[in-house]
Write a protein that holds these residues in place. Structure first.
Motif, PDB file in Angstrom:
ATOM      1  N   UNK A 256     -46.761 -63.232  38.963  1.00  0.00           N
ATOM      2  CA  UNK A 256     -48.187 -63.147  38.650  1.00  0.00           C
ATOM      3  C   UNK A 256     -48.744 -61.776  39.034  1.00  0.00           C
ATOM      4  N   UNK A 257     -49.733 -61.340  38.288  1.00  0.00           N
ATOM      5  CA  UNK A 257     -50.349 -60.031  38.538  1.00  0.00           C
ATOM      6  C   UNK A 257     -51.859 -60.112  38.305  1.00  0.00           C
ATOM      7  N   UNK A 258     -52.554 -59.145  38.848  1.00  0.00           N
ATOM      8  CA  UNK A 258     -54.004 -59.015  38.663  1.00  0.00           C
ATOM      9  C   UNK A 258     -54.307 -57.544  38.439  1.00  0.00           C
ATOM     10  N   UNK A 259     -55.151 -57.246  37.433  1.00  0.00           N
ATOM     11  CA  UNK A 259     -55.501 -55.845  37.150  1.00  0.00           C
ATOM     12  C   UNK A 259     -57.008 -55.728  36.940  1.00  0.00           C
ATOM     13  N   UNK A 260     -57.588 -54.714  37.552  1.00  0.00           N
ATOM     14  CA  UNK A 260     -59.026 -54.472  37.448  1.00  0.00           C
ATOM     15  C   UNK A 260     -59.298 -52.996  37.637  1.00  0.00           C
ATOM     16  N   UNK A 261     -60.543 -52.607  37.395  1.00  0.00           N
ATOM     17  CA  UNK A 261     -60.948 -51.227  37.547  1.00  0.00           C
ATOM     18  C   UNK A 261     -61.355 -50.909  38.968  1.00  0.00           C
ATOM     19  N   UNK A 262     -61.632 -49.632  39.259  1.00  0.00           N
ATOM     20  CA  UNK A 262     -61.991 -49.215  40.616  1.00  0.00           C
ATOM     21  C   UNK A 262     -63.240 -49.896  41.162  1.00  0.00           C
ATOM     22  N   UNK A 263     -64.210 -50.240  40.291  1.00  0.00           N
ATOM     23  CA  UNK A 263     -65.439 -50.859  40.799  1.00  0.00           C
ATOM     24  C   UNK A 263     -65.181 -52.242  41.382  1.00  0.00           C
ATOM     25  N   UNK A 264     -64.248 -52.993  40.789  1.00  0.00           N
ATOM     26  CA  UNK A 264     -63.895 -54.301  41.338  1.00  0.00           C
ATOM     27  C   UNK A 264     -63.255 -54.146  42.714  1.00  0.00           C
ATOM     28  N   UNK A 265     -62.357 -53.174  42.839  1.00  0.00           N
ATOM     29  CA  UNK A 265     -61.664 -52.983  44.110  1.00  0.00           C
ATOM     30  C   UNK A 265     -62.598 -52.450  45.200  1.00  0.00           C
ATOM     31  N   UNK A 266     -63.634 -51.750  44.792  1.00  0.00           N
ATOM     32  CA  UNK A 266     -64.627 -51.328  45.777  1.00  0.00           C
ATOM     33  C   UNK A 266     -65.313 -52.552  46.380  1.00  0.00           C
ATOM     34  N   UNK A 267     -65.666 -53.522  45.519  1.00  0.00           N
ATOM     35  CA  UNK A 267     -66.279 -54.754  46.017  1.00  0.00           C
ATOM     36  C   UNK A 267     -65.288 -55.556  46.849  1.00  0.00           C
ATOM     37  N   UNK A 268     -64.045 -55.545  46.421  1.00  0.00           N
ATOM     38  CA  UNK A 268     -63.019 -56.288  47.144  1.00  0.00           C
ATOM     39  C   UNK A 268     -62.820 -55.722  48.546  1.00  0.00           C
ATOM     40  N   UNK A 269     -62.913 -54.412  48.679  1.00  0.00           N
ATOM     41  CA  UNK A 269     -62.731 -53.784  49.992  1.00  0.00           C
ATOM     42  C   UNK A 269     -63.871 -54.112  50.943  1.00  0.00           C
ATOM     43  N   UNK A 270     -65.020 -54.519  50.404  1.00  0.00           N
ATOM     44  CA  UNK A 270     -66.164 -54.870  51.232  1.00  0.00           C
ATOM     45  C   UNK A 270     -66.174 -56.346  51.617  1.00  0.00           C
ATOM     46  N   UNK A 271     -65.195 -57.083  51.137  1.00  0.00           N
ATOM     47  CA  UNK A 271     -65.114 -58.508  51.451  1.00  0.00           C
ATOM     48  C   UNK A 271     -64.884 -58.701  52.941  1.00  0.00           C
ATOM     49  N   UNK A 272     -65.400 -59.800  53.463  1.00  0.00           N
ATOM     50  CA  UNK A 272     -65.255 -60.080  54.886  1.00  0.00           C
ATOM     51  C   UNK A 272     -63.875 -60.600  55.254  1.00  0.00           C
ATOM     52  N   UNK A 273     -63.014 -60.783  54.265  1.00  0.00           N
ATOM     53  CA  UNK A 273     -61.703 -61.345  54.552  1.00  0.00           C
ATOM     54  C   UNK A 273     -60.855 -60.413  55.404  1.00  0.00           C
ATOM     55  N   UNK A 274     -60.206 -60.971  56.402  1.00  0.00           N
ATOM     56  CA  UNK A 274     -59.322 -60.180  57.253  1.00  0.00           C
ATOM     57  C   UNK A 274     -58.062 -59.747  56.504  1.00  0.00           C
ATOM     58  N   UNK A 275     -57.858 -60.361  55.332  1.00  0.00           N
ATOM     59  CA  UNK A 275     -56.705 -59.952  54.537  1.00  0.00           C
ATOM     60  C   UNK A 275     -56.847 -58.500  54.092  1.00  0.00           C
ATOM     61  N   UNK A 276     -58.091 -58.004  54.069  1.00  0.00           N
ATOM     62  CA  UNK A 276     -58.337 -56.652  53.599  1.00  0.00           C
ATOM     63  C   UNK A 276     -58.775 -55.731  54.717  1.00  0.00           C
TER      64      UNK A 276
END
Length: 324
Positions: A208-228
């Motif tokens: 399985x894979x997931x692909x998105x643009x830089x704006x999605x990953x910017x939001x993902x990096x701000x997630x409160x999850x300790x996974x990130x």
């Protein structure tokens, strides 16, 4: 190569000044030419990492088609002692992958450039052309994949291409997913919903894979999850194939691309799926070097052909999102 000396700036007060009678070398300049070329930044290529490329070796020209036989579905029935068993009739249903896209490049390297230049322009330009073909291939295939996301039976489209925002945690409706962290839909939750939809279709977790643009990953990096809590991949490998993490998140290998197709009203869209969802085939049909009949130089040209097809729509999920 001769070294040149810069002309003096103060008349009569510096070396190699033109005001000095008989000074014939006043035009010399201390210019040093590097043999290295400043390459432009290149977008990451991801398509070959997220699609089935098994059929690439079966094409050789534009217009070729590959017949792909579908795996037959075998039924299982109850068995009672002494009674006949029910046989499933095998079928040879097939999908056709057509090589329907051709892209070419061509440039001319003059003999003077070849003899006098400190840079191998033929090599540099060929490298640039190869990248441009790969970039075009990525863009075309990702467009095909997004177009192949099913909307019914099953509905694997989350949100819509709309400026209207859905409420936090809502994925279905006429609006786009309101992506964010506070009072909005967490990007990790979007990935979790995509994973669930694939689970419901019995799509294998491996591949399985997931692909998105830089704006999605910017939001993902701000997630409160300790996974990130650490940077995704420490900058390792992302320029090569867009991979942004050496590990997996929600079961997905994560890729970043600037070739995501554009949207009309939403901020962007992302895609998740399995490597078997889409088949691609590509090849460089020809690369030639020949003399230019109109000048003293070599023509370098090449032809790249490719095709793609979504084979398993149930193994792909797309989502539209809006970022404030």
């Amino acid at each position: 190569m001769a070294q040149f000396f810069e002309e003096g700036s103060d008349p009569g007060l510096s070396n190699f000044d033109r005001s000095v009678s008989g000074q014939s070398n006043g035009f010399f300049l201390p210019s040093i030419y590097s043999k290295k070329v400043l390459n432009f930044f290149r977008k990451a290529s991801v398509v070959e990492a997220i699609t089935n490329t098994d059929y690439a070796g079966e094409i050789s020209a534009y217009g070729d088609s590959v017949k792909i036989i579908k795996e037959p579905v075998i039924s299982v029935s109850d068995y009672l002692r002494g009674q006949d068993t029910t046989a499933t009739l095998l079928t040879d249903q097939e999908d056709t992958l057509v090589v329907d896209t051709a892209k070419a490049f061509k440039f001319i390297v003059d003999d003077i450039e070849t003899k006098m230049s400190h840079v191998n322009f033929k090599e540099v330009a060929s490298s640039s052309a190869a990248y441009a073909l790969k970039d075009s291939f990525d863009s075309a295939v990702l467009t095909t994949m997004f177009a192949g996301v099913p909307t019914t039976g099953p509905d694997h489209t989350l949100g819509a291409d709309s400026a209207t925002k859905l409420a936090a945690g809502i994925y279905d409706g006429a609006g786009s997913i309101d992506l964010g962290v506070v009072s909005e839909t967490d990007p990790l939750d979007v990935m979790a919903r995509m994973a669930r939809l694939l689970d419901e279709q019995n799509v294998p977790e491996e591949g399985r894979w997931f692909v998105a643009g830089p704006d999605f990953y910017e939001q993902l990096s701000q997630s409160g999850s300790k996974l990130l809590s650490v940077d995704y991949n420490g900058g390792q490998g992302s320029i090569r194939n867009g991979l942004v993490s050496s590990g997996k998140l929600r079961g997905f290998s994560m890729y970043k691309s600037n070739n995501i197709p554009s949207v009309s009203a939403a901020t962007g869209k992302c895609l998740a799926g399995h490597i078997s969802s889409t088949a691609t085939a590509q090849t460089i049909v020809s690369t030639e070097v020949l003399r230019d009949p109109s000048s003293f130089g070599d023509i370098v040209r090449g032809l790249h052909v490719h095709g793609s097809k979504v084979l398993r729509p149930e193994a792909i999920v797309g989502a539209f999102y809006t970022i404030d």
